[in-house]
Design a protein around this motif. Structure first.
Motif, PDB file in Angstrom:
ATOM      1  N   THR A  16       1.701  -7.271 -14.070  1.00  0.00           N
ATOM      2  CA  THR A  16       0.861  -7.075 -15.226  1.00  0.00           C
ATOM      3  C   THR A  16      -0.186  -6.097 -15.068  1.00  0.00           C
ATOM      4  O   THR A  16      -1.284  -5.654 -15.877  1.00  0.00           O
ATOM      5  CB  THR A  16      -0.154  -8.305 -15.542  1.00  0.00           C
ATOM      6  OG1 THR A  16      -0.814  -8.588 -14.424  1.00  0.00           O
ATOM      7  CG2 THR A  16       0.837  -9.620 -15.921  1.00  0.00           C
ATOM      8  N   SER A  59      10.284  -8.900 -15.404  1.00  0.00           N
ATOM      9  CA  SER A  59       9.754  -9.734 -16.701  1.00  0.00           C
ATOM     10  C   SER A  59       9.214  -9.228 -17.766  1.00  0.00           C
ATOM     11  O   SER A  59       8.217  -8.462 -17.800  1.00  0.00           O
ATOM     12  CB  SER A  59       8.403 -10.563 -15.668  1.00  0.00           C
ATOM     13  OG  SER A  59       7.573 -11.399 -16.926  1.00  0.00           O
ATOM     14  N   PRO A  60       9.776  -9.441 -18.974  1.00  0.00           N
ATOM     15  CA  PRO A  60       9.348  -8.958 -20.054  1.00  0.00           C
ATOM     16  C   PRO A  60       7.882  -9.199 -20.459  1.00  0.00           C
ATOM     17  O   PRO A  60       7.132  -8.665 -20.975  1.00  0.00           O
ATOM     18  CB  PRO A  60      10.417  -9.413 -21.049  1.00  0.00           C
ATOM     19  CG  PRO A  60      11.588  -9.974 -20.421  1.00  0.00           C
ATOM     20  CD  PRO A  60      10.966 -10.429 -18.776  1.00  0.00           C
ATOM     21  N   ASP A  61       7.353 -10.563 -20.127  1.00  0.00           N
ATOM     22  CA  ASP A  61       6.078 -11.003 -20.393  1.00  0.00           C
ATOM     23  C   ASP A  61       5.290 -10.462 -19.707  1.00  0.00           C
ATOM     24  O   ASP A  61       4.085 -10.071 -20.028  1.00  0.00           O
ATOM     25  CB  ASP A  61       6.188 -12.597 -19.842  1.00  0.00           C
ATOM     26  CG  ASP A  61       6.798 -13.451 -21.001  1.00  0.00           C
ATOM     27  OD1 ASP A  61       7.298 -12.909 -22.077  1.00  0.00           O
ATOM     28  OD2 ASP A  61       7.183 -14.621 -20.512  1.00  0.00           O
ATOM     29  N   ALA A  62       5.500 -10.195 -18.153  1.00  0.00           N
ATOM     30  CA  ALA A  62       4.514  -9.262 -17.495  1.00  0.00           C
ATOM     31  C   ALA A  62       4.353  -8.010 -17.978  1.00  0.00           C
ATOM     32  O   ALA A  62       3.096  -7.539 -17.940  1.00  0.00           O
ATOM     33  CB  ALA A  62       5.116  -9.172 -15.969  1.00  0.00           C
ATOM     34  N   PHE A 118       4.632  -6.962 -21.038  1.00  0.00           N
ATOM     35  CA  PHE A 118       3.945  -7.000 -22.287  1.00  0.00           C
ATOM     36  C   PHE A 118       2.276  -7.499 -22.285  1.00  0.00           C
ATOM     37  O   PHE A 118       1.710  -6.496 -22.703  1.00  0.00           O
ATOM     38  CB  PHE A 118       4.212  -8.259 -23.229  1.00  0.00           C
ATOM     39  CG  PHE A 118       3.399  -8.621 -24.414  1.00  0.00           C
ATOM     40  CD1 PHE A 118       3.748  -7.759 -25.751  1.00  0.00           C
ATOM     41  CD2 PHE A 118       2.542  -9.592 -24.400  1.00  0.00           C
ATOM     42  CE1 PHE A 118       2.949  -7.922 -26.808  1.00  0.00           C
ATOM     43  CE2 PHE A 118       1.732  -9.914 -25.653  1.00  0.00           C
ATOM     44  CZ  PHE A 118       1.744  -9.084 -26.740  1.00  0.00           C
ATOM     45  N   ALA A 119       2.029  -8.128 -21.005  1.00  0.00           N
ATOM     46  CA  ALA A 119       0.588  -8.095 -20.617  1.00  0.00           C
ATOM     47  C   ALA A 119       0.058  -6.853 -19.940  1.00  0.00           C
ATOM     48  O   ALA A 119      -1.026  -6.588 -20.201  1.00  0.00           O
ATOM     49  CB  ALA A 119       0.595  -9.373 -19.611  1.00  0.00           C
ATOM     50  N   GLN A 165      11.740  -2.363 -17.902  1.00  0.00           N
ATOM     51  CA  GLN A 165      12.251  -3.740 -17.311  1.00  0.00           C
ATOM     52  C   GLN A 165      13.330  -3.223 -16.325  1.00  0.00           C
ATOM     53  O   GLN A 165      14.348  -2.416 -16.380  1.00  0.00           O
ATOM     54  CB  GLN A 165      12.855  -4.456 -18.277  1.00  0.00           C
ATOM     55  CG  GLN A 165      13.110  -5.707 -17.781  1.00  0.00           C
ATOM     56  CD  GLN A 165      13.765  -7.055 -18.809  1.00  0.00           C
ATOM     57  OE1 GLN A 165      13.676  -6.490 -20.234  1.00  0.00           O
ATOM     58  NE2 GLN A 165      14.148  -8.131 -18.674  1.00  0.00           N
TER      59      GLN A 165
END
Length: 254
Positions: free
Chosen positions: A45, A65-68, A70-71, A89
């Protein structure tokens, strides 16, 4: 310039950040360029990527991590450095498939080698991303640090197991797949053709001090930060730190 940090977060990153900031400044002097290209593999992040970008450098973060990611994008935007931070990614295994060889002045590899299948391969890949005058910043879990921590917690059998376990783990419930010793880490780096420039202990005391003391006692945080900085380069203290931070360069690469 850096993001405001909570007291515990400051303790976790202060020594590494101080060393990294100096390394970036040295690269600016050596290259004659005010804006460096920095790669943060496993950067998540943006704990380091965003502060580095706030210094004016271009940062590419590679993380699986796509979520990381995005954050990271949101965090960079909130810090006003969205144009300097680029998320991709990927992971250390396929690093050179998503970034060009010899394209970065500084590469960060923090908290990655503990989790990869082949640490030597991962180190080889991050070295491949460095320019000829580049610097590698490597941060890993220290085996000796967890021996001390388990012993202080009263888990003596687990502490002893770490000493003899090939991966430096205390048991099946250990959340960290692998830890390193300073000689083992140095061998990985020199085996990839780099010269070790400096080694620092990270969180020599911080994880052993009661949190309530740091959070509530006036002046305790700054005093502990000064102590951590003073002890970071002392071999006798860094050997039992929670993490080892190593700086290396390509000057001996064949």
């Amino acid at each position: 310039m850096s993001e405001p940090l909570r007291p515990r977060a400051t303790l976790r990153t202060a020594v590494v950040w101080d060393v990294l900031r100096d390394a970036l400044a040295e690269q600016v002097r050596a290259t004659g360029r005010d804006v460096l290209d920095v790669l943060d593999t496993g950067g998540g992040t943006g704990n380091f990527a965003v502060p580095v970008a706030r210094l004016g450098h271009r940062v590419t973060v590679v993380d699986p991590s796509p979520d990381a990611l995005f954050a990271l994008e949101r965090r960079a935007a909130e810090a006003g450095v969205a144009e300097l931070v680029h998320g991709v990614q990927g992971d250390a295994h396929g690093l050179l498939e998503v970034v060009e060889r010899h394209s970065h002045d500084v590469v960060l590899c923090h908290g990655v080698l503990e989790y990869v299948d082949d640490p030597a391969e991962a180190v080889g890949n991050v070295v491949g991303a460095l320019r000829p005058t580049g610097t590698l910043s490597l941060l890993v879990a220290n085996r000796n640090g967890v021996v001390l921590a388990r012993a202080i917690a009263g888990h003596f059998a687990e502490a002893q197991r770490v000493l003899t376990d090939d991966l430096g783990r205390w048991g099946q419930g250990d959340p960290v797949p692998r830890r390193f010793t300073e000689p083992g880490l140095t061998a990985l780096v020199t085996g990839a053709g780099l010269r070790v420039a400096a080694v620092h202990g990270v969180r020599v005391f911080a994880d052993l001090v009661p949190g309530a003391l740091v959070d509530t006692e006036p002046g305790a945080l700054q005093a502990l930060l000064r102590l951590e900085s003073a002890a970071a380069q002392e071999p006798s203290f860094r050997s039992c730190a929670t993490q080892l931070h190593l700086l290396a360069d390509r000057s001996q690469e064949a």
